[in-house]
Design an enzyme around this catalytic site. Structure first.
Site, PDB file in Angstrom:
ATOM      1  N   CYS A 287       0.814  -1.229   0.000  1.00 32.71           N
ATOM      2  CA  CYS A 287       0.000   0.000   0.000  1.00 32.71           C
ATOM      3  C   CYS A 287       0.840   1.269   0.000  1.00 32.71           C
ATOM      4  O   CYS A 287       0.322   2.361  -0.228  1.00 32.71           O
ATOM      5  CB  CYS A 287      -0.941   0.010   1.191  1.00 32.71           C
ATOM      6  SG  CYS A 287      -1.988  -1.438   1.254  1.00 32.71           S
TER       7      CYS A 287
ATOM      8  N   HIS B 277      -3.447   7.071   3.611  1.00 30.36           N
ATOM      9  CA  HIS B 277      -3.832   5.823   2.944  1.00 30.36           C
ATOM     10  C   HIS B 277      -5.260   5.467   3.361  1.00 30.36           C
ATOM     11  O   HIS B 277      -5.619   5.567   4.538  1.00 30.36           O
ATOM     12  CB  HIS B 277      -2.855   4.715   3.345  1.00 30.36           C
ATOM     13  CG  HIS B 277      -3.259   3.357   2.860  1.00 30.36           C
ATOM     14  ND1 HIS B 277      -3.663   3.121   1.562  1.00 30.36           N
ATOM     15  CD2 HIS B 277      -3.337   2.159   3.502  1.00 30.36           C
ATOM     16  CE1 HIS B 277      -3.967   1.852   1.427  1.00 30.36           C
ATOM     17  NE2 HIS B 277      -3.781   1.243   2.589  1.00 30.36           N
TER      18      HIS B 277
ATOM     19  N   ASN C  28     -10.242  -0.009   0.316  1.00 33.03           N
ATOM     20  CA  ASN C  28      -8.779   0.017   0.305  1.00 33.03           C
ATOM     21  C   ASN C  28      -8.285  -0.476  -1.055  1.00 33.03           C
ATOM     22  O   ASN C  28      -8.465  -1.641  -1.388  1.00 33.03           O
ATOM     23  CB  ASN C  28      -8.269  -0.881   1.443  1.00 33.03           C
ATOM     24  CG  ASN C  28      -6.753  -0.900   1.543  1.00 33.03           C
ATOM     25  OD1 ASN C  28      -6.051  -0.414   0.657  1.00 33.03           O
ATOM     26  ND2 ASN C  28      -6.242  -1.479   2.621  1.00 33.03           N
TER      27      ASN C  28
HETATM   28  O1  UT7 Z   1      -3.800  -1.448   3.605  1.00 34.47           O
HETATM   29  C1  UT7 Z   1      -2.920  -2.129   4.440  1.00 34.47           C
HETATM   30  C2  UT7 Z   1      -3.202  -1.849   5.814  1.00 34.47           C
HETATM   31  N1  UT7 Z   1      -4.419  -2.485   6.250  1.00 34.47           N
HETATM   32  C3  UT7 Z   1      -5.044  -1.982   7.262  1.00 34.47           C
HETATM   33  O2  UT7 Z   1      -4.624  -0.959   7.740  1.00 34.47           O
HETATM   34  C4  UT7 Z   1      -6.206  -2.740   7.862  1.00 34.47           C
HETATM   35  C5  UT7 Z   1      -6.079  -2.684   9.360  1.00 34.47           C
HETATM   36  N2  UT7 Z   1      -7.108  -3.432  10.091  1.00 34.47           N
HETATM   37  C6  UT7 Z   1      -8.392  -3.034  10.127  1.00 34.47           C
HETATM   38  O3  UT7 Z   1      -8.802  -2.112   9.445  1.00 34.47           O
HETATM   39  C7  UT7 Z   1      -9.315  -3.743  11.105  1.00 34.47           C
HETATM   40  O4  UT7 Z   1      -8.543  -4.544  11.964  1.00 34.47           O
HETATM   41  C8  UT7 Z   1     -10.395  -4.643  10.410  1.00 34.47           C
HETATM   42  C9  UT7 Z   1     -11.429  -3.757   9.740  1.00 34.47           C
HETATM   43  C10 UT7 Z   1      -9.749  -5.556   9.416  1.00 34.47           C
HETATM   44  C11 UT7 Z   1     -11.118  -5.465  11.460  1.00 34.47           C
HETATM   45  O5  UT7 Z   1     -11.702  -4.607  12.440  1.00 34.47           O
HETATM   46  P1  UT7 Z   1     -11.517  -4.919  13.995  1.00 34.47           P
HETATM   47  O6  UT7 Z   1     -12.277  -3.900  14.724  1.00 34.47           O
HETATM   48  O7  UT7 Z   1     -10.044  -5.004  14.230  1.00 34.47           O
HETATM   49  O8  UT7 Z   1     -12.225  -6.283  14.144  1.00 34.47           O
HETATM   50  P2  UT7 Z   1     -11.624  -7.677  14.654  1.00 34.47           P
HETATM   51  O9  UT7 Z   1     -10.729  -8.260  13.628  1.00 34.47           O
HETATM   52  O10 UT7 Z   1     -11.084  -7.498  16.036  1.00 34.47           O
HETATM   53  O11 UT7 Z   1     -12.926  -8.550  14.742  1.00 34.47           O
HETATM   54  C12 UT7 Z   1     -13.961  -8.252  15.677  1.00 34.47           C
HETATM   55  C13 UT7 Z   1     -15.098  -9.222  15.466  1.00 34.47           C
HETATM   56  C14 UT7 Z   1     -14.662 -10.681  15.383  1.00 34.47           C
HETATM   57  O12 UT7 Z   1     -15.658 -11.458  15.990  1.00 34.47           O
HETATM   58  P3  UT7 Z   1     -15.435 -12.018  17.486  1.00 34.47           P
HETATM   59  O13 UT7 Z   1     -14.198 -12.861  17.412  1.00 34.47           O
HETATM   60  O14 UT7 Z   1     -15.299 -10.811  18.348  1.00 34.47           O
HETATM   61  O15 UT7 Z   1     -16.686 -12.797  17.723  1.00 34.47           O
HETATM   62  C15 UT7 Z   1     -14.648 -10.962  13.903  1.00 34.47           C
HETATM   63  O16 UT7 Z   1     -14.870 -12.318  13.613  1.00 34.47           O
HETATM   64  O17 UT7 Z   1     -15.733  -8.933  14.216  1.00 34.47           O
HETATM   65  C16 UT7 Z   1     -15.811 -10.132  13.430  1.00 34.47           C
HETATM   66  N3  UT7 Z   1     -15.730  -9.764  12.025  1.00 34.47           N
HETATM   67  C17 UT7 Z   1     -16.814  -9.442  11.305  1.00 34.47           C
HETATM   68  N4  UT7 Z   1     -18.121  -9.377  11.625  1.00 34.47           N
HETATM   69  C18 UT7 Z   1     -18.976  -8.999  10.660  1.00 34.47           C
HETATM   70  C19 UT7 Z   1     -14.627  -9.659  11.249  1.00 34.47           C
HETATM   71  N5  UT7 Z   1     -14.992  -9.269  10.017  1.00 34.47           N
HETATM   72  C20 UT7 Z   1     -16.333  -9.131  10.025  1.00 34.47           C
HETATM   73  C21 UT7 Z   1     -17.279  -8.750   9.062  1.00 34.47           C
HETATM   74  N6  UT7 Z   1     -18.575  -8.688   9.414  1.00 34.47           N
HETATM   75  N7  UT7 Z   1     -16.918  -8.406   7.805  1.00 34.47           N
END
Ligand code: UT7
Length: 338
Positions: free
Chosen positions: A122, A262, A293
Protein backbone atom coordinates in the site's frame (compact mmCIF):
# COMPACT_ATOMS: atom_id res chain seq x y z
CA UNK A 1 12.14 21.92 -22.35
CA UNK A 2 14.75 22.88 -19.78
CA UNK A 3 14.46 21.70 -16.18
CA UNK A 4 13.66 24.47 -13.69
CA UNK A 5 16.28 25.10 -11.05
CA UNK A 6 15.73 26.31 -7.50
CA UNK A 7 17.73 29.15 -5.89
CA UNK A 8 20.68 26.82 -5.19
CA UNK A 9 20.80 25.77 -8.83
CA UNK A 10 19.26 22.31 -8.25
CA UNK A 11 16.42 20.73 -10.21
CA UNK A 12 13.29 20.36 -8.06
CA UNK A 13 10.83 17.56 -8.87
CA UNK A 14 7.14 18.41 -9.13
CA UNK A 15 3.93 16.54 -9.75
CA UNK A 16 2.68 18.38 -12.85
CA UNK A 17 -0.38 16.26 -13.66
CA UNK A 18 -2.56 13.56 -12.13
CA UNK A 19 -5.07 10.95 -13.31
CA UNK A 20 -7.09 8.04 -11.99
CA UNK A 21 -9.33 5.23 -13.15
CA UNK A 22 -12.06 3.43 -11.25
CA UNK A 23 -13.97 0.49 -12.74
CA UNK A 24 -17.69 1.17 -13.12
CA UNK A 25 -18.88 -1.99 -11.36
CA UNK A 26 -19.85 -1.26 -7.72
CA UNK A 27 -19.83 -3.85 -4.93
CA UNK A 28 -21.95 -2.47 -2.07
CA UNK A 29 -22.11 -3.57 1.54
CA UNK A 30 -25.59 -4.88 0.75
CA UNK A 31 -24.09 -7.07 -2.00
CA UNK A 32 -21.56 -8.42 0.52
CA UNK A 33 -24.34 -9.22 3.01
CA UNK A 34 -25.53 -11.79 0.46
CA UNK A 35 -22.05 -13.31 0.07
CA UNK A 36 -20.69 -13.65 3.65
CA UNK A 37 -22.00 -13.32 7.20
CA UNK A 38 -21.62 -9.58 7.61
CA UNK A 39 -23.74 -6.44 7.79
CA UNK A 40 -23.67 -2.94 6.40
CA UNK A 41 -23.70 -1.73 10.01
CA UNK A 42 -20.55 -3.73 10.95
CA UNK A 43 -18.64 -2.67 7.87
CA UNK A 44 -19.53 1.02 8.20
CA UNK A 45 -18.83 1.27 11.93
CA UNK A 46 -15.56 -0.75 11.80
CA UNK A 47 -14.16 0.60 8.52
CA UNK A 48 -16.21 3.50 7.14
CA UNK A 49 -16.53 1.66 3.82
CA UNK A 50 -19.93 1.75 2.06
CA UNK A 51 -18.96 0.45 -1.35
CA UNK A 52 -15.95 -0.39 -3.48
CA UNK A 53 -15.26 -0.84 -7.21
CA UNK A 54 -14.59 -4.19 -8.87
CA UNK A 55 -12.84 -4.57 -12.20
CA UNK A 56 -14.43 -6.77 -14.85
CA UNK A 57 -12.50 -9.95 -15.76
CA UNK A 58 -11.10 -8.21 -18.88
CA UNK A 59 -10.18 -5.01 -16.99
CA UNK A 60 -6.61 -5.90 -16.10
CA UNK A 61 -4.27 -4.02 -13.77
CA UNK A 62 -2.41 -2.78 -16.87
CA UNK A 63 -5.63 -1.50 -18.48
CA UNK A 64 -6.64 0.45 -15.38
CA UNK A 65 -3.09 1.80 -15.06
CA UNK A 66 -2.96 2.83 -18.73
CA UNK A 67 -6.27 4.68 -18.39
CA UNK A 68 -5.05 6.58 -15.32
CA UNK A 69 -1.72 7.27 -17.07
CA UNK A 70 -3.36 8.79 -20.17
CA UNK A 71 -5.33 11.17 -17.94
CA UNK A 72 -2.19 12.14 -15.96
CA UNK A 73 -0.28 12.89 -19.19
CA UNK A 74 -3.18 15.02 -20.45
CA UNK A 75 -3.42 16.84 -17.12
CA UNK A 76 0.34 17.53 -17.26
CA UNK A 77 -0.12 19.14 -20.67
CA UNK A 78 2.61 17.05 -22.26
CA UNK A 79 2.69 14.43 -25.02
CA UNK A 80 3.24 10.75 -24.39
CA UNK A 81 6.49 11.08 -26.41
CA UNK A 82 7.84 13.35 -23.68
CA UNK A 83 7.62 10.60 -21.03
CA UNK A 84 11.08 9.13 -20.54
CA UNK A 85 10.60 6.65 -17.68
CA UNK A 86 7.65 4.60 -16.42
CA UNK A 87 7.32 3.27 -12.86
CA UNK A 88 4.37 1.11 -11.80
CA UNK A 89 3.60 0.25 -8.17
CA UNK A 90 1.43 -2.83 -7.77
CA UNK A 91 0.99 -6.05 -5.79
CA UNK A 92 -1.42 -7.37 -8.43
CA UNK A 93 0.61 -7.28 -11.66
CA UNK A 94 -0.96 -8.82 -14.79
CA UNK A 95 1.88 -11.39 -14.67
CA UNK A 96 4.80 -12.10 -12.33
CA UNK A 97 6.78 -11.09 -15.42
CA UNK A 98 6.92 -9.27 -17.76
CA UNK A 99 6.28 -6.18 -15.71
CA UNK A 100 2.97 -4.35 -15.80
CA UNK A 101 5.01 -1.21 -16.59
CA UNK A 102 6.10 -2.77 -19.91
CA UNK A 103 2.48 -3.67 -20.73
CA UNK A 104 1.40 -0.10 -19.99
CA UNK A 105 4.30 1.30 -22.07
CA UNK A 106 2.83 -0.54 -25.05
CA UNK A 107 -0.80 0.37 -24.29
CA UNK A 108 -0.17 4.11 -24.05
CA UNK A 109 2.21 4.11 -27.03
CA UNK A 110 5.19 5.49 -25.13
CA UNK A 111 8.56 5.44 -26.93
CA UNK A 112 10.93 2.59 -26.03
CA UNK A 113 11.56 4.17 -22.64
CA UNK A 114 12.69 2.22 -19.55
CA UNK A 115 9.76 0.77 -17.63
CA UNK A 116 9.70 -1.14 -14.36
CA UNK A 117 7.43 -2.34 -11.57
CA UNK A 118 8.12 -1.73 -7.91
CA UNK A 119 6.42 -3.43 -4.99
CA UNK A 120 5.87 -1.80 -1.62
CA UNK A 121 2.25 -2.89 -1.09
CA UNK A 122 0.00 0.00 0.00
CA UNK A 123 3.02 2.33 0.27
CA UNK A 124 3.90 1.72 -3.39
CA UNK A 125 2.79 5.11 -4.69
CA UNK A 126 5.06 6.92 -2.21
CA UNK A 127 8.02 4.65 -2.98
CA UNK A 128 7.49 5.28 -6.70
CA UNK A 129 7.28 9.05 -6.22
CA UNK A 130 10.49 8.96 -4.20
CA UNK A 131 12.32 7.10 -6.99
CA UNK A 132 10.92 9.51 -9.59
CA UNK A 133 11.99 12.52 -7.51
CA UNK A 134 15.57 11.20 -7.30
CA UNK A 135 15.80 10.50 -11.04
CA UNK A 136 14.40 13.93 -11.94
CA UNK A 137 16.54 15.83 -9.46
CA UNK A 138 19.71 14.00 -10.54
CA UNK A 139 18.96 15.10 -14.11
CA UNK A 140 18.71 11.47 -15.32
CA UNK A 141 15.13 11.74 -16.63
CA UNK A 142 12.85 14.73 -17.30
CA UNK A 143 9.26 13.44 -17.23
CA UNK A 144 8.52 10.31 -15.24
CA UNK A 145 5.16 8.58 -15.34
CA UNK A 146 4.29 7.15 -11.93
CA UNK A 147 1.36 4.74 -11.85
CA UNK A 148 -0.20 2.70 -9.06
CA UNK A 149 -2.73 0.14 -10.21
CA UNK A 150 -4.37 -2.68 -8.29
CA UNK A 151 -6.85 -5.42 -9.09
CA UNK A 152 -7.15 -6.56 -5.48
CA UNK A 153 -10.34 -8.47 -6.31
CA UNK A 154 -8.06 -11.00 -8.05
CA UNK A 155 -6.36 -11.90 -4.73
CA UNK A 156 -9.33 -11.40 -2.37
CA UNK A 157 -11.12 -14.39 -0.89
CA UNK A 158 -14.83 -13.56 -1.12
CA UNK A 159 -15.53 -16.28 1.48
CA UNK A 160 -13.39 -14.54 4.12
CA UNK A 161 -15.46 -11.79 5.73
CA UNK A 162 -12.48 -10.37 7.61
CA UNK A 163 -10.81 -9.25 4.36
CA UNK A 164 -13.33 -9.26 1.49
CA UNK A 165 -15.25 -6.27 2.82
CA UNK A 166 -12.12 -4.11 2.73
CA UNK A 167 -10.60 -4.14 -0.72
CA UNK A 168 -11.39 -2.56 -4.08
CA UNK A 169 -9.85 -2.05 -7.52
CA UNK A 170 -8.56 1.10 -9.22
CA UNK A 171 -5.56 3.07 -10.42
CA UNK A 172 -3.94 6.44 -9.77
CA UNK A 173 -1.14 8.13 -11.71
CA UNK A 174 0.92 11.29 -11.91
CA UNK A 175 3.69 12.84 -13.97
CA UNK A 176 6.80 13.87 -12.03
CA UNK A 177 8.90 16.46 -13.81
CA UNK A 178 11.56 19.12 -13.35
CA UNK A 179 9.60 21.56 -15.53
CA UNK A 180 6.10 23.03 -15.50
CA UNK A 181 3.68 24.07 -12.78
CA UNK A 182 2.54 21.74 -10.06
CA UNK A 183 3.12 20.35 -6.62
CA UNK A 184 6.70 20.50 -5.44
CA UNK A 185 7.81 17.19 -3.89
CA UNK A 186 9.56 18.76 -0.93
CA UNK A 187 10.44 15.59 0.95
CA UNK A 188 9.63 11.86 1.06
CA UNK A 189 10.17 9.69 4.15
CA UNK A 190 10.10 5.89 3.73
CA UNK A 191 10.51 2.88 6.05
CA UNK A 192 10.03 -0.88 6.35
CA UNK A 193 10.07 -3.73 8.89
CA UNK A 194 10.41 -7.22 7.41
CA UNK A 195 10.19 -8.69 10.91
CA UNK A 196 6.41 -8.19 10.63
CA UNK A 197 6.11 -9.55 7.07
CA UNK A 198 3.67 -12.30 8.01
CA UNK A 199 1.03 -9.92 9.35
CA UNK A 200 -0.13 -9.04 5.85
CA UNK A 201 0.73 -11.24 2.89
CA UNK A 202 -0.28 -13.56 0.08
CA UNK A 203 1.33 -16.82 1.22
CA UNK A 204 1.66 -18.69 -2.10
CA UNK A 205 2.44 -18.01 -5.74
CA UNK A 206 6.03 -16.85 -5.19
CA UNK A 207 9.20 -18.95 -5.43
CA UNK A 208 9.01 -19.98 -1.76
CA UNK A 209 5.61 -21.58 -2.23
CA UNK A 210 4.90 -22.01 -5.94
CA UNK A 211 1.33 -22.62 -7.06
CA UNK A 212 0.22 -26.24 -6.55
CA UNK A 213 -3.04 -28.11 -6.10
CA UNK A 214 -2.37 -27.92 -2.35
CA UNK A 215 -1.82 -24.13 -2.27
CA UNK A 216 -4.96 -23.57 -4.31
CA UNK A 217 -7.09 -25.89 -2.17
CA UNK A 218 -5.78 -24.19 0.99
CA UNK A 219 -6.70 -20.78 -0.48
CA UNK A 220 -3.15 -19.48 -0.15
CA UNK A 221 -3.37 -17.26 -3.22
CA UNK A 222 -5.45 -14.73 -1.35
CA UNK A 223 -4.65 -11.83 0.99
CA UNK A 224 -4.12 -12.98 4.59
CA UNK A 225 -4.13 -10.28 7.25
CA UNK A 226 -3.94 -10.12 11.04
CA UNK A 227 -6.27 -7.10 11.00
CA UNK A 228 -5.97 -6.03 14.61
CA UNK A 229 -2.17 -6.12 14.67
CA UNK A 230 -1.91 -4.37 11.31
CA UNK A 231 -4.28 -1.67 12.58
CA UNK A 232 -1.98 -0.81 15.51
CA UNK A 233 1.17 -0.72 13.35
CA UNK A 234 -0.64 1.37 10.73
CA UNK A 235 -1.55 4.14 13.17
CA UNK A 236 1.85 4.17 14.86
CA UNK A 237 3.92 4.08 11.65
CA UNK A 238 1.91 6.66 9.72
CA UNK A 239 1.94 9.03 12.70
CA UNK A 240 5.72 8.81 13.03
CA UNK A 241 6.29 8.99 9.25
CA UNK A 242 4.24 12.21 9.13
CA UNK A 243 6.22 13.71 11.99
CA UNK A 244 9.59 12.70 10.49
CA UNK A 245 8.65 13.99 7.03
CA UNK A 246 7.36 17.34 8.31
CA UNK A 247 10.53 17.87 10.35
CA UNK A 248 12.85 16.86 7.50
CA UNK A 249 11.03 19.28 5.20
CA UNK A 250 11.55 22.10 7.71
CA UNK A 251 7.81 22.53 8.15
CA UNK A 252 5.44 22.14 11.09
CA UNK A 253 2.15 20.33 11.66
CA UNK A 254 0.15 23.57 11.77
CA UNK A 255 1.39 24.51 8.30
CA UNK A 256 -0.21 21.43 6.71
CA UNK A 257 -3.27 22.47 4.70
CA UNK A 258 -4.37 19.04 3.41
CA UNK A 259 -3.80 15.50 4.68
CA UNK A 260 -4.18 12.55 2.32
CA UNK A 261 -3.77 9.36 4.35
CA UNK A 262 -3.83 5.82 2.94
CA UNK A 263 -7.48 4.83 2.63
CA UNK A 264 -7.62 1.56 4.58
CA UNK A 265 -10.01 2.28 7.41
CA UNK A 266 -11.81 5.44 8.55
CA UNK A 267 -10.83 4.72 12.17
CA UNK A 268 -7.13 4.69 11.19
CA UNK A 269 -7.60 7.95 9.24
CA UNK A 270 -9.35 9.55 12.24
CA UNK A 271 -6.54 8.44 14.59
CA UNK A 272 -3.88 10.07 12.39
CA UNK A 273 -6.03 13.17 11.85
CA UNK A 274 -5.96 13.84 15.60
CA UNK A 275 -2.42 15.19 15.15
CA UNK A 276 -3.78 17.81 12.77
CA UNK A 277 -6.53 19.27 14.92
CA UNK A 278 -6.30 22.64 13.15
CA UNK A 279 -7.49 21.02 9.91
CA UNK A 280 -11.25 21.11 9.21
CA UNK A 281 -12.61 17.63 8.42
CA UNK A 282 -12.95 18.44 4.70
CA UNK A 283 -9.17 18.92 4.60
CA UNK A 284 -8.59 15.31 5.63
CA UNK A 285 -9.08 13.77 2.23
CA UNK A 286 -11.26 10.64 2.25
CA UNK A 287 -12.28 8.23 -0.47
CA UNK A 288 -12.44 5.09 1.70
CA UNK A 289 -16.27 5.20 1.93
CA UNK A 290 -16.64 4.87 -1.85
CA UNK A 291 -13.58 2.89 -3.00
CA UNK A 292 -12.46 0.88 0.06
CA UNK A 293 -8.78 0.02 0.30
CA UNK A 294 -7.15 0.04 -3.15
CA UNK A 295 -3.62 -0.60 -1.78
CA UNK A 296 -0.90 1.26 -3.74
CA UNK A 297 -3.53 3.16 -5.75
CA UNK A 298 -5.34 4.71 -2.80
CA UNK A 299 -3.21 7.85 -2.40
CA UNK A 300 -2.83 8.29 -6.16
CA UNK A 301 -6.60 8.21 -6.65
CA UNK A 302 -7.19 10.60 -3.74
CA UNK A 303 -4.48 13.01 -4.92
CA UNK A 304 -6.05 13.08 -8.38
CA UNK A 305 -9.51 13.82 -6.93
CA UNK A 306 -8.03 16.71 -4.92
CA UNK A 307 -5.96 18.06 -7.82
CA UNK A 308 -8.97 18.08 -10.14
CA UNK A 309 -11.41 19.72 -7.76
CA UNK A 310 -9.24 22.19 -5.86
CA UNK A 311 -7.02 25.01 -7.13
CA UNK A 312 -3.78 24.49 -5.24
CA UNK A 313 -2.52 27.71 -3.62
CA UNK A 314 1.20 28.58 -3.31
CA UNK A 315 0.78 28.44 0.49
CA UNK A 316 -0.59 24.89 0.42
CA UNK A 317 1.30 22.05 2.04
CA UNK A 318 -0.20 18.67 1.26
CA UNK A 319 0.91 15.72 3.34
CA UNK A 320 0.52 12.19 1.97
CA UNK A 321 1.03 9.15 4.21
CA UNK A 322 0.74 5.42 3.63
CA UNK A 323 1.24 2.07 5.29
CA UNK A 324 1.08 -1.49 4.03
CA UNK A 325 2.39 -5.04 3.84
CA UNK A 326 6.10 -5.58 4.29
CA UNK A 327 5.58 -3.83 6.56
CA UNK A 328 6.19 -0.60 4.68
CA UNK A 329 5.29 3.00 5.40
CA UNK A 330 6.02 6.53 4.33
CA UNK A 331 4.99 10.16 4.03
CA UNK A 332 5.52 12.87 1.43
CA UNK A 333 5.20 16.63 1.77
CA UNK A 334 4.01 18.44 -1.36
CA UNK A 335 4.01 22.21 -1.67
CA UNK A 336 1.94 24.46 -3.88
CA UNK A 337 3.98 26.54 -6.33
CA UNK A 338 3.33 29.89 -8.04
O1 UT7 B 1 -3.80 -1.45 3.61
C1 UT7 B 1 -2.92 -2.13 4.44
C2 UT7 B 1 -3.20 -1.85 5.81
N1 UT7 B 1 -4.42 -2.48 6.25
C3 UT7 B 1 -5.04 -1.98 7.26
O2 UT7 B 1 -4.62 -0.96 7.74
C4 UT7 B 1 -6.21 -2.74 7.86
C5 UT7 B 1 -6.08 -2.68 9.36
N2 UT7 B 1 -7.11 -3.43 10.09
C6 UT7 B 1 -8.39 -3.03 10.13
O3 UT7 B 1 -8.80 -2.11 9.45
C7 UT7 B 1 -9.32 -3.74 11.10
O4 UT7 B 1 -8.54 -4.54 11.96
C8 UT7 B 1 -10.39 -4.64 10.41
C9 UT7 B 1 -11.43 -3.76 9.74
C10 UT7 B 1 -9.75 -5.56 9.42
C11 UT7 B 1 -11.12 -5.46 11.46
O5 UT7 B 1 -11.70 -4.61 12.44
P1 UT7 B 1 -11.52 -4.92 14.00
O6 UT7 B 1 -12.28 -3.90 14.72
O7 UT7 B 1 -10.04 -5.00 14.23
O8 UT7 B 1 -12.22 -6.28 14.14
P2 UT7 B 1 -11.62 -7.68 14.65
O9 UT7 B 1 -10.73 -8.26 13.63
O10 UT7 B 1 -11.08 -7.50 16.04
O11 UT7 B 1 -12.93 -8.55 14.74
C12 UT7 B 1 -13.96 -8.25 15.68
C13 UT7 B 1 -15.10 -9.22 15.47
C14 UT7 B 1 -14.66 -10.68 15.38
O12 UT7 B 1 -15.66 -11.46 15.99
P3 UT7 B 1 -15.43 -12.02 17.49
O13 UT7 B 1 -14.20 -12.86 17.41
O14 UT7 B 1 -15.30 -10.81 18.35
O15 UT7 B 1 -16.69 -12.80 17.72
C15 UT7 B 1 -14.65 -10.96 13.90
O16 UT7 B 1 -14.87 -12.32 13.61
O17 UT7 B 1 -15.73 -8.93 14.22
C16 UT7 B 1 -15.81 -10.13 13.43
N3 UT7 B 1 -15.73 -9.76 12.02
C17 UT7 B 1 -16.81 -9.44 11.31
N4 UT7 B 1 -18.12 -9.38 11.63
C18 UT7 B 1 -18.98 -9.00 10.66
C19 UT7 B 1 -14.63 -9.66 11.25
N5 UT7 B 1 -14.99 -9.27 10.02
C20 UT7 B 1 -16.33 -9.13 10.02
C21 UT7 B 1 -17.28 -8.75 9.06
N6 UT7 B 1 -18.57 -8.69 9.41
N7 UT7 B 1 -16.92 -8.41 7.81
Amino acid sequence: MVNQLNSSGMIKAKIIGTGSFLPERVLSNQDLEKMVETSDEWIVTRTGIKERRLALPEEYTSHMGANAARKAIESAGILVDQIDFIIVATITPDFVFPSTACLIQKQIGARFVPSMDIQAACTGFLYAISIAKSFVESGTYKNILVIASEKLSSITNYEDRSTCVLFGDGAGACVVSGTGKGLLIEHVTLGSDGEQAELLMMPAGGSRRPASIETVSQKEHYIKMAGNEVFKHAVRRMESACKECIEAAGSSEDQITYLIPHQANLRIIDAIAKRFEHLPSDRIFKTVHKYGNTSASSIGIALDELYRTYIVQPSDQILLTAFGGGLTWGAALLKGTI
